[in-house]
Design a protein around this motif. Sequence first.
Motif, PDB file in Angstrom:
ATOM      1  N   GLU A 603      -5.379 -52.332  45.454  1.00  0.00           N
ATOM      2  CA  GLU A 603      -4.344 -51.984  46.431  1.00  0.00           C
ATOM      3  C   GLU A 603      -3.544 -50.786  45.939  1.00  0.00           C
ATOM      4  OE1 GLU A 603       0.019 -53.688  47.534  1.00  0.00           O
ATOM      5  OE2 GLU A 603      -1.576 -55.188  47.361  1.00  0.00           O
ATOM      6  N   ALA A 604      -3.200 -50.799  44.668  1.00  0.00           N
ATOM      7  CA  ALA A 604      -2.441 -49.682  44.100  1.00  0.00           C
ATOM      8  C   ALA A 604      -3.209 -48.376  44.251  1.00  0.00           C
ATOM      9  CB  ALA A 604      -2.150 -49.955  42.623  1.00  0.00           C
ATOM     10  N   ILE A 605      -4.496 -48.438  44.032  1.00  0.00           N
ATOM     11  CA  ILE A 605      -5.315 -47.233  44.140  1.00  0.00           C
ATOM     12  C   ILE A 605      -5.468 -46.819  45.598  1.00  0.00           C
ATOM     13  CG2 ILE A 605      -7.654 -46.361  43.763  1.00  0.00           C
ATOM     14  CD1 ILE A 605      -7.593 -48.254  41.210  1.00  0.00           C
ATOM     15  N   ALA A 606      -5.688 -47.798  46.469  1.00  0.00           N
ATOM     16  CA  ALA A 606      -5.857 -47.491  47.895  1.00  0.00           C
ATOM     17  C   ALA A 606      -4.595 -46.864  48.481  1.00  0.00           C
ATOM     18  CB  ALA A 606      -6.212 -48.767  48.657  1.00  0.00           C
ATOM     19  N   TYR A 607      -3.426 -47.279  48.003  1.00  0.00           N
ATOM     20  CA  TYR A 607      -2.157 -46.736  48.501  1.00  0.00           C
ATOM     21  C   TYR A 607      -1.696 -45.518  47.715  1.00  0.00           C
ATOM     22  CZ  TYR A 607      -1.578 -51.036  51.241  1.00  0.00           C
ATOM     23  OH  TYR A 607      -1.727 -52.073  52.138  1.00  0.00           O
ATOM     24  N   ALA A 608      -2.568 -45.005  46.835  1.00  0.00           N
ATOM     25  CA  ALA A 608      -2.268 -43.810  46.035  1.00  0.00           C
ATOM     26  C   ALA A 608      -1.029 -43.999  45.172  1.00  0.00           C
ATOM     27  CB  ALA A 608      -2.121 -42.577  46.923  1.00  0.00           C
ATOM     28  N   ALA A 609      -0.849 -45.234  44.678  1.00  0.00           N
ATOM     29  CA  ALA A 609       0.221 -45.461  43.700  1.00  0.00           C
ATOM     30  C   ALA A 609      -0.185 -44.921  42.346  1.00  0.00           C
ATOM     31  CB  ALA A 609       0.532 -46.952  43.606  1.00  0.00           C
ATOM     32  N   THR A 610      -1.482 -44.843  42.100  1.00  0.00           N
ATOM     33  CA  THR A 610      -2.045 -44.280  40.879  1.00  0.00           C
ATOM     34  C   THR A 610      -3.530 -44.045  41.126  1.00  0.00           C
ATOM     35  OG1 THR A 610      -2.439 -44.626  38.509  1.00  0.00           O
ATOM     36  CG2 THR A 610      -2.492 -46.581  39.908  1.00  0.00           C
ATOM     37  N   PRO A 611      -4.104 -43.008  40.535  1.00  0.00           N
ATOM     38  CA  PRO A 611      -5.549 -42.817  40.727  1.00  0.00           C
ATOM     39  C   PRO A 611      -6.406 -43.803  39.949  1.00  0.00           C
ATOM     40  CG  PRO A 611      -4.650 -41.077  39.352  1.00  0.00           C
ATOM     41  CD  PRO A 611      -3.482 -41.863  39.852  1.00  0.00           C
ATOM     42  N   GLY A 612      -5.882 -44.297  38.820  1.00  0.00           N
ATOM     43  CA  GLY A 612      -6.659 -45.222  37.999  1.00  0.00           C
ATOM     44  C   GLY A 612      -5.741 -46.097  37.174  1.00  0.00           C
ATOM     45  N   ALA A 613      -6.288 -47.210  36.675  1.00  0.00           N
ATOM     46  CA  ALA A 613      -5.466 -48.126  35.898  1.00  0.00           C
ATOM     47  C   ALA A 613      -6.349 -49.018  35.043  1.00  0.00           C
ATOM     48  CB  ALA A 613      -4.605 -48.989  36.819  1.00  0.00           C
ATOM     49  N   GLN A 614      -5.745 -49.587  34.003  1.00  0.00           N
ATOM     50  CA  GLN A 614      -6.401 -50.584  33.165  1.00  0.00           C
ATOM     51  C   GLN A 614      -5.461 -51.759  32.997  1.00  0.00           C
ATOM     52  OE1 GLN A 614      -7.461 -49.351  29.179  1.00  0.00           O
ATOM     53  NE2 GLN A 614      -8.648 -51.189  28.766  1.00  0.00           N
ATOM     54  N   VAL A 615      -6.024 -52.967  33.086  1.00  0.00           N
ATOM     55  CA  VAL A 615      -5.251 -54.191  32.904  1.00  0.00           C
ATOM     56  C   VAL A 615      -5.920 -55.002  31.794  1.00  0.00           C
ATOM     57  CG1 VAL A 615      -4.415 -56.328  33.939  1.00  0.00           C
ATOM     58  CG2 VAL A 615      -4.552 -54.233  35.320  1.00  0.00           C
ATOM     59  N   LEU A 616      -5.134 -55.416  30.823  1.00  0.00           N
ATOM     60  CA  LEU A 616      -5.650 -56.237  29.724  1.00  0.00           C
ATOM     61  C   LEU A 616      -4.732 -57.431  29.534  1.00  0.00           C
ATOM     62  CD1 LEU A 616      -7.187 -55.174  26.395  1.00  0.00           C
ATOM     63  CD2 LEU A 616      -5.216 -56.706  26.336  1.00  0.00           C
ATOM     64  N   VAL A 617      -5.355 -58.592  29.303  1.00  0.00           N
ATOM     65  CA  VAL A 617      -4.605 -59.821  29.070  1.00  0.00           C
ATOM     66  C   VAL A 617      -5.131 -60.473  27.797  1.00  0.00           C
ATOM     67  CG1 VAL A 617      -3.952 -62.084  29.968  1.00  0.00           C
ATOM     68  CG2 VAL A 617      -4.316 -60.170  31.559  1.00  0.00           C
ATOM     69  N   THR A 932       5.030 -42.966  32.785  1.00  0.00           N
ATOM     70  CA  THR A 932       3.740 -42.549  33.339  1.00  0.00           C
ATOM     71  C   THR A 932       3.042 -43.654  34.115  1.00  0.00           C
ATOM     72  OG1 THR A 932       2.779 -43.072  31.176  1.00  0.00           O
ATOM     73  CG2 THR A 932       3.270 -40.753  31.642  1.00  0.00           C
ATOM     74  N   GLY A 933       3.662 -44.857  34.155  1.00  0.00           N
ATOM     75  CA  GLY A 933       3.062 -45.970  34.884  1.00  0.00           C
ATOM     76  C   GLY A 933       2.427 -46.982  33.974  1.00  0.00           C
ATOM     77  N   THR A 934       3.118 -47.286  32.873  1.00  0.00           N
ATOM     78  CA  THR A 934       2.561 -48.203  31.883  1.00  0.00           C
ATOM     79  C   THR A 934       3.519 -49.364  31.664  1.00  0.00           C
ATOM     80  OG1 THR A 934       3.550 -46.950  30.063  1.00  0.00           O
ATOM     81  CG2 THR A 934       1.310 -46.361  30.718  1.00  0.00           C
ATOM     82  N   GLY A 935       2.994 -50.419  31.057  1.00  0.00           N
ATOM     83  CA  GLY A 935       3.818 -51.567  30.729  1.00  0.00           C
ATOM     84  C   GLY A 935       3.097 -52.429  29.712  1.00  0.00           C
ATOM     85  N   ALA A 936       3.856 -53.022  28.786  1.00  0.00           N
ATOM     86  CA  ALA A 936       3.270 -53.893  27.777  1.00  0.00           C
ATOM     87  C   ALA A 936       4.276 -54.992  27.462  1.00  0.00           C
ATOM     88  CB  ALA A 936       2.931 -53.101  26.516  1.00  0.00           C
ATOM     89  N   TRP A 937       3.812 -56.252  27.606  1.00  0.00           N
ATOM     90  CA  TRP A 937       4.721 -57.383  27.433  1.00  0.00           C
ATOM     91  C   TRP A 937       4.094 -58.451  26.555  1.00  0.00           C
ATOM     92  CZ3 TRP A 937       9.488 -56.439  28.718  1.00  0.00           C
ATOM     93  CH2 TRP A 937       9.735 -55.460  29.685  1.00  0.00           C
ATOM     94  N   VAL A 938       4.917 -59.008  25.664  1.00  0.00           N
ATOM     95  CA  VAL A 938       4.497 -60.071  24.751  1.00  0.00           C
ATOM     96  C   VAL A 938       5.360 -61.297  25.021  1.00  0.00           C
ATOM     97  CG1 VAL A 938       4.231 -60.769  22.351  1.00  0.00           C
ATOM     98  CG2 VAL A 938       3.892 -58.374  22.995  1.00  0.00           C
ATOM     99  N   ASP A 939       4.703 -62.410  25.318  1.00  0.00           N
ATOM    100  CA  ASP A 939       5.410 -63.675  25.539  1.00  0.00           C
ATOM    101  C   ASP A 939       5.046 -64.614  24.393  1.00  0.00           C
ATOM    102  OD1 ASP A 939       6.279 -66.193  26.271  1.00  0.00           O
ATOM    103  OD2 ASP A 939       5.676 -66.016  28.362  1.00  0.00           O
ATOM    104  N   LYS A 964       7.470 -49.184  44.076  1.00  0.00           N
ATOM    105  CA  LYS A 964       7.713 -49.591  45.460  1.00  0.00           C
ATOM    106  C   LYS A 964       6.892 -50.818  45.836  1.00  0.00           C
ATOM    107  CE  LYS A 964       7.247 -47.866  50.208  1.00  0.00           C
ATOM    108  NZ  LYS A 964       6.835 -46.705  51.045  1.00  0.00           N
ATOM    109  N   TYR A 965       5.630 -50.826  45.435  1.00  0.00           N
ATOM    110  CA  TYR A 965       4.759 -51.959  45.770  1.00  0.00           C
ATOM    111  C   TYR A 965       4.748 -53.033  44.676  1.00  0.00           C
ATOM    112  CZ  TYR A 965       3.093 -48.709  49.338  1.00  0.00           C
ATOM    113  OH  TYR A 965       3.017 -47.828  50.389  1.00  0.00           O
ATOM    114  N   ASN A 966       5.585 -52.828  43.661  1.00  0.00           N
ATOM    115  CA  ASN A 966       5.782 -53.844  42.612  1.00  0.00           C
ATOM    116  C   ASN A 966       4.458 -54.245  41.952  1.00  0.00           C
ATOM    117  OD1 ASN A 966       7.583 -55.362  41.140  1.00  0.00           O
ATOM    118  ND2 ASN A 966       7.468 -57.143  42.508  1.00  0.00           N
ATOM    119  N   ILE A 967       3.612 -53.268  41.702  1.00  0.00           N
ATOM    120  CA  ILE A 967       2.246 -53.539  41.242  1.00  0.00           C
ATOM    121  C   ILE A 967       2.228 -54.237  39.886  1.00  0.00           C
ATOM    122  CG2 ILE A 967       0.045 -52.492  40.571  1.00  0.00           C
ATOM    123  CD1 ILE A 967       0.592 -52.409  43.588  1.00  0.00           C
TER     124      ILE A 967
END
Length: 983
Positions: A603-617, A932-939, A964-967
């Motif tokens: 969704e983020a990519i389709a709405y042009a919130a960012t061209p690319g992204a990586q998610v790691l858990v 730049t559109g990054t985030g890193a969280w430790v619980d 805006k889209y709270n991605i």
Amino acid sequence: MLKSFSLGLLILIFLGMGPLMSLSPSEEIVVGTKEKNWVDSVFNSMTPDQRLGQLFMVAAYSNKDEKHFRELDTLVSRYGIGGIMFMQGGPERQARLHNRLQARAKVPMLIAMDAEWGLSMRLDSSTHFARQMTLGAMEDEKYVYLMGREIALKMKRLGVNVSFSPVLDVNVNAANPVIGNRSFGESKEEVTKRGIAYIKGLQDHGVIAVAKHFPGHGDTDTDSHLALPVIKHDIKRLTEVELYPFKKSFDAGVMGVMVAHLYLPTIDSTKNLATTLSKPLVTGLLKEKMKYKGLVFTDALNMKGVANYYKPGEVDLKALMAGNDVLLFPEDVQTAVNKIKEAINAGEIDTTELYLRVRKILHAKYWVGLNNYKPVQLANLKQDMARPLGNVVQEQLYEQAVTVVQNKNNLIPFRNLDTLSIASVAVGVAPNNKFQEVLSNYAPVAKFSISDRFAPDSAFTNIIPQLENHDVVIVSIHNMNSTPARDFGIGIGTRAFIQYLQDRTDKKIIVTVMGNAYSLKYFENADWLTVGYEDNPVSQSLMAQALFGARAAKGKLPVTASAKFKSGTGINTPSLNRLKYGTPESVGMDSKVLAQIDNIALEAIAYAATPGAQVLVVKDGAVIFNKSYGNYTYDKKKPVTNNTIYDVASITKVAATLQAVMFLKDQGKINLDEKISTYLPELKGTNKEGLILRDILTHQAGLQATLPHWQKTMDHRTLNQVFYASTQTDVFPNEVTPGIYSIKTMEDSLWTWTVNSKLLAKKKDAKSYEYKYSDLGFYILKRMSEKMLNQPIDEFLEQNFYAPLGMSTLTYTPLLKHPREVIAPTEDDNYFRKSLIWGTVHDQGAAMLGGVGGHAGLFSNANDLAKLLQMNLNHGDYGGHKYFNSDVVTEFAKKQYKSSRRGLGWDKPSPDGNGPTSNMASLNTYGHTGFTGTGAWVDPDNKLIYIFLSNRVYPDASNTKLVKYNIRTRIHDVIYKAIVPKT
């Protein structure tokens, strides 16, 4: 003539609940009324021909054509066959054929499969668990039980109720061409323990286990599929070795046994008569002497061990007269039926006894629930067959089996990554294989591959010069076979290459065999030797993880490979708390819920919130989700991958500067409640003199949010040549971006402007400043750290954190290490640098410093950033090294003031629920976001790490759609929803 015996000795199942038991002739069994009534009713409803049909189990192929299906239709409707053994095909095709055939059956049929290592033995799109040699390497047989359970559950979902497993052959012959890695090993006790665990795993979950290949196929050098193997052992030896696991399995209640095609002259010397067809063996030894009362299956009657000597029909009759209950894989049912009927009419077969066998089969059908037969439901079949918990078991099996055979000076697992230069040569597999991919997750590994196992010598010699600068070379051998006569698929060139490296270089050569353990005989000279037993993405991943100490190696050789490498050999190696790579369910997370991340990222990519992204858990120290989405840019010419490097922006504050500050605190070099001028005397006499270190770290020292230092170096809209040059020189050494270099004294200028900046105004009567997020504090903290460490911060971090942690992408100035093509571009800067920012830091202040800032400048992929965060989550313990001696991370991660959510340097959740994290995150969570559109969280409460990387500032930094889209937060929400509550 077949011997007759009482019905009571054959009725062995109670109310469909318990396994068959081995009973003495004097014991009588009383079955439940419902079971007896059903069996009586079905038996009485059948004609004599239909009763004969129950004895046959024919082969079915769901990948064949309609002609084959119609032949099966005929066998079911005309002859009333009792069972189907499914061979090749796919789950859905098999389910459809199963339903079709069962619909034509007057009595529901037993459905069997060879599934020794899972349904993948016969079906595509199915889980391959592990071959029995792999299972034999494990210390704890409980994992064998778990595998049996998973196979049973998958079988039941597919309508299969008989498994031709486990193999109870004691493989004492290394030259055995057909059993080999299908056996648990050469120890009768270990074979027995694992075999019974497998049996219970199947039968506890409603599937009949069939132990094979009675009386024992382990000491042969002939394949019974092709010829008739000869075993010359006397009865004493057979009893002590080959028969031992079978007898124990009978005592444990195995419901079926399969008789092998062997020639055993000690029991029956009839020329060319296979044990399957031998009455002295089947009836005399198995049923009478060993008192086995369960179902007796022949091995496939089309195998050359019997088919070479008897025609179709004849072989079936002889098998029946020998005492077998189920005739497996008959080649000609009609001829076989006619032969049996002729024998009945001639008085050679006692129908009373024959019908007892039919009733035995009907009791087995009742036990598996065929009295309430239901067709296989096709809806959700694919999803159900891909049961995630099966992947957990698969992972456990290979983890437990990894065996370290030789380990000179305890090199394995690798510890000091900053002093090791590692290369990997993978033989027999293409580039980009899972083994080398996972190796590279831990350290920068130079990768070479030779896809052809029998490649010419030149393929190997060409690699040798490229290994010159590496201390450790891992030579892994892939795509092997299990045939001793073919050297297990290991070419002479491979062996010569390894020998050359061992003899002619001073390198540490680690030989990793991803295949049959008997092949270890070729590597007796290896100082470092490991075996993974099988070659698939899971086994490759687990082996790589063990080499780096993410997982402990516990396996032991289940067979003797050579005089040096005997059964039981195996060196335990420890876990070093490095990141593991596993499945969500292995750490109590739901992969189906996690899959919702895909929708939000796309969704983020389709709405042009960012061209690319990586998610790691990461959960409980295991990376269980790591996916990339989209492209480098919106023109979609280059997809991002998990190796793509991103500018992490303000995550630099915590991943760089804060690590240095925590180090100083851990070493007792700083007091958080001391004035900053204590450590930076140059601040005395300035408005910064009295700022407290704790206040700077929590962003409430009165510092301005940021200063546009770059504007001071502009002459209207062009770069002032006092500060910049287009060519790198000693005077202008700092690369701002390719083609722009800042003056050597730029850092002094920025420091002067920072020191001279005004402080914020305090509210009236306020004792302290309010919270105001500030970059300037990290200019100051960087300066303090470098002064106290007497070293540039980038050098200090590389030497003391990044290199030892095995991180090559987490770095300042990435273009010095990596090609620009692996780095995501950021902004198309039309106001300062007048170019696309690609490979140099986006932040203007950090760029002016040559890319090394206290507040910005770091680049990384998600995997490397996760290592640093996991080290912090481990309180400084990672990879066998203590980075912090005290629990300084917890101290810094605590909320410091009621008026602010902040920790020391770390950002945190907001107690009112409107912060940068998911509202489900524990209040002990710490981390940071980046511009730049990054985030890193430790619980730490949930032992959870979440990393989101993107280049949302491409091509324009004013793009705020990610917020805006709270991605980022919505993805964080999904991660918490995926945690399965503990019960």
